[in-house]
Structure formats: C-alpha cells, structure tokens
Design an enzyme around this catalytic site. Structure first.
Site, PDB file in Angstrom:
ATOM      1  N   LYS A  23     -10.736  25.481  27.150  1.00  0.00           N
ATOM      2  CA  LYS A  23     -10.020  24.807  28.251  1.00  0.00           C
ATOM      3  C   LYS A  23     -10.105  23.285  28.121  1.00  0.00           C
ATOM      4  O   LYS A  23      -9.101  22.590  28.257  1.00  0.00           O
ATOM      5  CB  LYS A  23     -10.634  25.277  29.574  1.00  0.00           C
ATOM      6  CG  LYS A  23     -10.133  24.574  30.811  1.00  0.00           C
ATOM      7  CD  LYS A  23     -10.466  25.363  32.053  1.00  0.00           C
ATOM      8  CE  LYS A  23     -11.868  25.148  32.583  1.00  0.00           C
ATOM      9  NZ  LYS A  23     -12.061  23.844  33.235  1.00  0.00           N
ATOM     10  N   SER A  24     -11.299  22.775  27.843  1.00  0.00           N
ATOM     11  CA  SER A  24     -11.479  21.321  27.741  1.00  0.00           C
ATOM     12  C   SER A  24     -10.611  20.732  26.633  1.00  0.00           C
ATOM     13  O   SER A  24      -9.956  19.698  26.806  1.00  0.00           O
ATOM     14  CB  SER A  24     -12.930  21.016  27.353  1.00  0.00           C
ATOM     15  OG  SER A  24     -13.694  20.695  28.456  1.00  0.00           O
ATOM     16  N   ARG A  28      -6.984  18.214  26.659  1.00  0.00           N
ATOM     17  CA  ARG A  28      -6.871  16.975  25.886  1.00  0.00           C
ATOM     18  C   ARG A  28      -5.714  17.039  24.891  1.00  0.00           C
ATOM     19  O   ARG A  28      -5.011  16.040  24.682  1.00  0.00           O
ATOM     20  CB  ARG A  28      -8.191  16.706  25.161  1.00  0.00           C
ATOM     21  CG  ARG A  28      -9.280  16.272  26.153  1.00  0.00           C
ATOM     22  CD  ARG A  28     -10.666  16.539  25.641  1.00  0.00           C
ATOM     23  NE  ARG A  28     -11.709  15.938  26.464  1.00  0.00           N
ATOM     24  CZ  ARG A  28     -12.186  16.456  27.598  1.00  0.00           C
ATOM     25  NH1 ARG A  28     -11.713  17.604  28.057  1.00  0.00           N
ATOM     26  NH2 ARG A  28     -13.123  15.844  28.289  1.00  0.00           N
ATOM     27  N   GLY A  95     -10.350  19.560  37.993  1.00  0.00           N
ATOM     28  CA  GLY A  95     -10.895  18.208  38.012  1.00  0.00           C
ATOM     29  C   GLY A  95     -10.551  17.456  36.742  1.00  0.00           C
ATOM     30  O   GLY A  95     -10.271  16.247  36.765  1.00  0.00           O
ATOM     31  N   SER A 168     -20.630  11.973  32.323  1.00  0.00           N
ATOM     32  CA  SER A 168     -19.413  12.710  32.670  1.00  0.00           C
ATOM     33  C   SER A 168     -18.340  12.505  31.617  1.00  0.00           C
ATOM     34  O   SER A 168     -17.851  11.382  31.420  1.00  0.00           O
ATOM     35  CB  SER A 168     -18.879  12.258  34.029  1.00  0.00           C
ATOM     36  OG  SER A 168     -17.569  12.768  34.209  1.00  0.00           O
ATOM     37  N   ASP A 315     -21.621  23.552  32.470  1.00  0.00           N
ATOM     38  CA  ASP A 315     -20.754  24.596  33.036  1.00  0.00           C
ATOM     39  C   ASP A 315     -21.386  25.982  32.953  1.00  0.00           C
ATOM     40  O   ASP A 315     -20.845  26.952  33.490  1.00  0.00           O
ATOM     41  CB  ASP A 315     -19.398  24.586  32.331  1.00  0.00           C
ATOM     42  CG  ASP A 315     -18.586  23.349  32.705  1.00  0.00           C
ATOM     43  OD1 ASP A 315     -18.862  22.757  33.766  1.00  0.00           O
ATOM     44  OD2 ASP A 315     -17.692  22.977  31.933  1.00  0.00           O
ATOM     45  N   LYS A 342     -19.047  20.483  41.779  1.00  0.00           N
ATOM     46  CA  LYS A 342     -18.102  21.146  40.862  1.00  0.00           C
ATOM     47  C   LYS A 342     -17.085  21.913  41.712  1.00  0.00           C
ATOM     48  O   LYS A 342     -16.884  21.593  42.871  1.00  0.00           O
ATOM     49  CB  LYS A 342     -18.874  22.069  39.908  1.00  0.00           C
ATOM     50  CG  LYS A 342     -19.753  21.301  38.920  1.00  0.00           C
ATOM     51  CD  LYS A 342     -18.929  20.515  37.922  1.00  0.00           C
ATOM     52  CE  LYS A 342     -19.810  19.764  36.919  1.00  0.00           C
ATOM     53  NZ  LYS A 342     -19.011  18.860  36.093  1.00  0.00           N
ATOM     54  N   ARG A 346     -22.298  24.660  43.333  1.00  0.00           N
ATOM     55  CA  ARG A 346     -22.808  25.779  42.529  1.00  0.00           C
ATOM     56  C   ARG A 346     -24.313  25.998  42.723  1.00  0.00           C
ATOM     57  O   ARG A 346     -24.795  27.112  42.508  1.00  0.00           O
ATOM     58  CB  ARG A 346     -22.480  25.575  41.041  1.00  0.00           C
ATOM     59  CG  ARG A 346     -21.007  25.796  40.773  1.00  0.00           C
ATOM     60  CD  ARG A 346     -20.627  25.640  39.307  1.00  0.00           C
ATOM     61  NE  ARG A 346     -19.226  25.990  39.126  1.00  0.00           N
ATOM     62  CZ  ARG A 346     -18.473  25.621  38.095  1.00  0.00           C
ATOM     63  NH1 ARG A 346     -18.988  24.862  37.145  1.00  0.00           N
ATOM     64  NH2 ARG A 346     -17.214  26.006  38.020  1.00  0.00           N
ATOM     65  N   ARG A 388     -16.274  30.334  37.775  1.00  0.00           N
ATOM     66  CA  ARG A 388     -17.527  30.635  37.068  1.00  0.00           C
ATOM     67  C   ARG A 388     -18.514  31.404  37.949  1.00  0.00           C
ATOM     68  O   ARG A 388     -19.361  32.128  37.431  1.00  0.00           O
ATOM     69  CB  ARG A 388     -18.149  29.348  36.526  1.00  0.00           C
ATOM     70  CG  ARG A 388     -17.220  28.599  35.547  1.00  0.00           C
ATOM     71  CD  ARG A 388     -17.983  27.684  34.613  1.00  0.00           C
ATOM     72  NE  ARG A 388     -17.154  26.590  34.133  1.00  0.00           N
ATOM     73  CZ  ARG A 388     -16.272  26.683  33.135  1.00  0.00           C
ATOM     74  NH1 ARG A 388     -16.111  27.826  32.496  1.00  0.00           N
ATOM     75  NH2 ARG A 388     -15.559  25.625  32.765  1.00  0.00           N
TER      76      ARG A 388
HETATM   77  C1  S3P Z   1     -15.139  18.694  31.537  1.00  0.00           C
HETATM   78  C2  S3P Z   1     -16.267  17.956  31.789  1.00  0.00           C
HETATM   79  C3  S3P Z   1     -17.337  18.406  32.678  1.00  0.00           C
HETATM   80  C4  S3P Z   1     -17.247  19.897  32.945  1.00  0.00           C
HETATM   81  C5  S3P Z   1     -15.848  20.333  33.269  1.00  0.00           C
HETATM   82  C6  S3P Z   1     -14.921  20.018  32.120  1.00  0.00           C
HETATM   83  C7  S3P Z   1     -14.128  18.127  30.634  1.00  0.00           C
HETATM   84  O1  S3P Z   1     -17.228  17.727  33.914  1.00  0.00           O
HETATM   85  O2  S3P Z   1     -18.129  20.263  33.973  1.00  0.00           O
HETATM   86  O3  S3P Z   1     -15.817  21.721  33.531  1.00  0.00           O
HETATM   87  O4  S3P Z   1     -13.228  18.854  30.186  1.00  0.00           O
HETATM   88  O5  S3P Z   1     -14.200  16.930  30.350  1.00  0.00           O
HETATM   89  P1  S3P Z   1     -17.874  16.269  34.121  1.00  0.00           P
HETATM   90  O6  S3P Z   1     -17.258  15.383  33.138  1.00  0.00           O
HETATM   91  O7  S3P Z   1     -17.526  15.856  35.513  1.00  0.00           O
HETATM   92  O8  S3P Z   1     -19.341  16.464  33.932  1.00  0.00           O
END
Ligand code: S3P
Length: 429
Positions: A23-24, A28, A95, A168, A315, A342, A346, A388
C-alpha cells in the site's frame, strides 16, 4: 451492520500464499508518477480502498491513469501538468493520501480542498501544515484545530531544514514532495528512521537526493522522469499471516514476493526475539528488497519492544499484541503513543480487544503491558472501522479457543483486499 465469525482453526495454516501489493509503495508510485514527465507503468497493482483513493485523487487533478488487470499506466505531464480539481478531493480513510497530497499540492498554482472519512478528520494534520507553511505554503485547517478538511492555496515554495518531533514517513514524504517544487535546499532530520520508500522511489524517477541514517536532503526544483515500478507484496499485510502461522500449532506457510525493506520489517526482529522460527529467503528485487518468508509454528516467549524497533513495526502493533497474548510471559510495548492517532486509537482499542479475549493487559500512555495467556476466549469486536484492528481480531479468532465475531469486517479492504478468503484458504476452511 454486517459481521463475520472467525472460528478457531481446526488445523495449522498451510500452503504458499501471496499477499496484495504494498500500500505504501503504491501510493507513492501513483503520486510520483502523476507529477513525473512521461509514462509511468505500475505493475502488480492490487490496491485496496486507500490506494484507490489516491488513484481517484490523481485523476481529479487531471492525470490520465489507465488500469488494465494489475497494470496501471500513468500519463504524467510533470508538476505543471496537474490541474485544479473540480471539487473536493476525498482521501477517505487514508492518512498517507492526505499528507502526501498536501506536500504535492502546496506548490501548485491553484486551490484544492482535501476531505476524508470520520477517522481521517480526527487525525492530526498540523504536522504537515506547519513545516509546509515554513516553506511558504498556505494550508488552512478548516475547523481551526489542525485537522482536516484542509484548504490548500498553492504558492511558490522555498527549501527549508526541518527537524521532525516524531519519526514519520508521511511527514518526511510531504516535505520532500514540496521540496522538489521549491527553490533551494530542503532537508528533513528524524529522531528515528521511518520507512524510506519515497527516497527509493524518487531516485527511480531520476531525482537527486542525499542523506544518511537520520536525514535526507534535496535541491529544488527538480523534474522527474516516468519509469516502471514493480510493486512487491505488502509486508504489513503478510504480518497477519506470519503471526497466525507462528501461533497456530501445525502451521507452515510460505509467503512469496513480500517487500522486505528493513525500515518495515521490525516485526521479524520482534518475533525472532520471541523465539519464532521464520526463514527469510531473498528474491531478485529492484530498488526495494523482496523475498519469501517461511513461517512455522513454535512456542513464543515475551519480549520488550520500544524505540527504533517500534518505528520499524509501527503498523504491526495490533498483530504484535496478538503474538504477545499467545506468548509465555509479560511483553511490554512502549514508545507507541503515535499509535493513538492512527486510523483508531490503537493502544486503547487493542487493550479493549485483549481484555475481551480474556488477556490481562495494562494500558500506559505510550503502550501496553500484555500478560501472555494459555488460552484466548471468544469475543465480539467493534474494530472502529480500523482495518488492522479487524484483521488482528480475525487472527485472534483463528488462534483462540472460541469464535471471535467481528462487526464491520469489510474495513479490512482498506489495505488487504481478499484478506478473509486468503486466511480461510490457508486454514483449510
Ligand atoms: C505510512 C507511514 C506510517 C504508517 C502508515 C503508512 C506511509 O505513518 O503508519 O500506515 O505510507 O508513509 P507515519 O508516517 O505517520 O508514521
């Protein structure tokens, strides 16, 4: 409201399993592809709702994205190719979508408005508003309390050095995406190393970055060149199957094509410290490491998780709590205050879930103390719309002695489409 009952596994988890795309990294690939010049091809896309929110946002900004099977073709026309959206951009539950878009849109010459679901509207956005503001961006929290909806009026940006209070990747990435549009040097220093997918991907798109363990910098403005990205499987999705196999007797699974970026795989270190038998077999990857995980059941014992290890399994907190609940002894998870902001709180929601399962747990401001139980009882769980939490509850049901009933189970689709089917297949149900 729908619910789903997960009964105790009749036997161990078995087989060769593949999890959906990361997903991350997919967020991007979409966002960077949207502002690169030329075609970007993203292969192996099996994104859930969060990734689809990002794809819809790119389209709302005028970027053509063709989806054929698991291949996305993004027609990027550079940063200047983005167009003012006709209406609000709905980041839904994501987020990452909202914070990265804030950085991307901060330097564009138009106004946009970012909205989201009830969970996202509760989450802190000052952490992007403030640093982007120092670069010259005009971002307003409409309620005035640092939360979304966000109104972004694009401005000319200047590079600035930022020191993050909390590690972060989302904030770091927002700043880097703004820095690519800014004049001069942009630098981010972090207290611990957050995931570095943005840095790896920007280099794939031809960007010049420099950095060390706890910092990254770039000179702007820079142009990006479209490229081809192969998405690995999502380690954070694999994590649920890894823990399920580790705690359910008779299990032996092989998870292939999993992304193994060391900034993400803290769970493997935590489980190794707990005595788990997990083999890691590297596979050929590109800028992101990929491999196979072979996981067998074995007894687990308690451990202590804090500091940089916690950041590398940020996560995985919900599923780590389930591993701790099935381990012998008392596990402490600390430095996890960030988990309170989050998709749900959590720390509080997992404390409540563990208690419902009959596990003794103490809640601290920054984590949990979990007393391992020889038996997990049944429970009815409201995951608060948090994917999650729902998946951790499902693993608890499979690993326990009585069924777990999950309300609104489909929130798992946010990150792991097909989760219950894969779990059921592995369990031979
Ligand atoms: C993520 C970064 C993390 C993670 C989120 C995905 C990302 O958050 O908890 O699920 O894709 O950059 P933070 O950057 O707020 O720690």
């Amino acid at each position: 409201m729908t619910s789903r009952t997960i009964a105790p596994a009749g036997r161990g988890l078995r087989g060769r399993l593949v999890v959906p795309s990361d997903k991350s990294i997919a967020h991007r690939a979409l966002l960077v592809g949207a502002v690169a010049e030329g075609t970007t091809v993203v292969r192996g896309f099996q994104g859930g709702r969060d990734n689809r929110a990002t794809m819809a946002a790119c389209r709302a900004l005028g970027v053509a994205i063709d989806e054929r099977g698991e291949t996305l073709t993004i027609a990027g026309a550079g940063f200047d190719g983005l167009r003012a959206p006709a209406g609000d951009i709905d980041c839904e539950n994501s987020g990452t979508t909202m914070r990265l878009l804030a950085g991307l849109l901060a330097g564009r010459p138009f106004t946009s408005r970012l909205v989201g679901d009830a969970s996202l509207l509760r989450r802190p956005m000052r952490r992007v508003i403030e640093p982007l503001g120092r670069m010259g961006a005009a971002i307003t929290s409409e309620p005035g309390d640092g939360r979304a909806p966000l109104r972004i009026e694009g401005r000319a940006l200047v590079g600035v050095q930022h020191t993050l209070a909390v590690a972060s990747a989302q904030v770091k990435s927002a700043i880097l995406l703004a820095g690519l549009q800014a004049s001069g040097s942009t630098r981010v220093d972090e207290p611990a190393r957050s995931r570095d997918h943005t840095e790896r991907m920007l280099r794939d798109f031809g960007a010049r970055l420099c950095g060390g363990e706890l910092w990254v910098a770039l000179d702007g403005p820079q142009r990006l060149r479209g490229t081809t990205i192969d998405l690995p499987g999502d380690f954070s999705s694999a994590a649920f199957l890894v823990v399920a196999a580790a705690v359910i007797p008779g299990s032996e699974i092989r998870l292939t094509g999993v992304g193994l970026n060391p900034t993400r795989t803290g769970l493997l270190d935590a489980l190794a410290a707990m005595g788990a038998a997990i083999e890691v077999v590297p596979e050929a990857g590109a800028s992101e490491p990929v491999g196979t995980l072979v996981v067998r059941h074995g007894p687990l014992h308690a451990t202590h998780i804090a500091g940089e290890l916690l950041v590398r399994c940020i996560d995985e907190f919900p599923i780590l709590c389930i591993a701790a609940a099935r381990a012998e002894g008392t596990t402490e998870i600390r430095d996890a205050a960030e988990l309170r902001v989050k998709e749900s709180d959590r720390v509080a929601v997992m404390a409540e879930l563990l208690r419902a399962l009959g596990v003794a747990v103490a809640e601290l401001p920054d984590g949990l103390v979990i007393h391992g139980a020889s038996r997990l009882g049944g429970a009815r769980v409201d995951p608060r719309g948090d994917h999650r939490i729902a998946m951790a509850a499902a693993v608890a049901g499979l690993a326990g002695a009585a069924p777990v009933v999950i309300d609104d189970p489909d929130c798992a689709e946010v990150s792991f489409p097909g989760f219950y089917a894969i779990l059921a297949r592995a369990a031979g149900a």
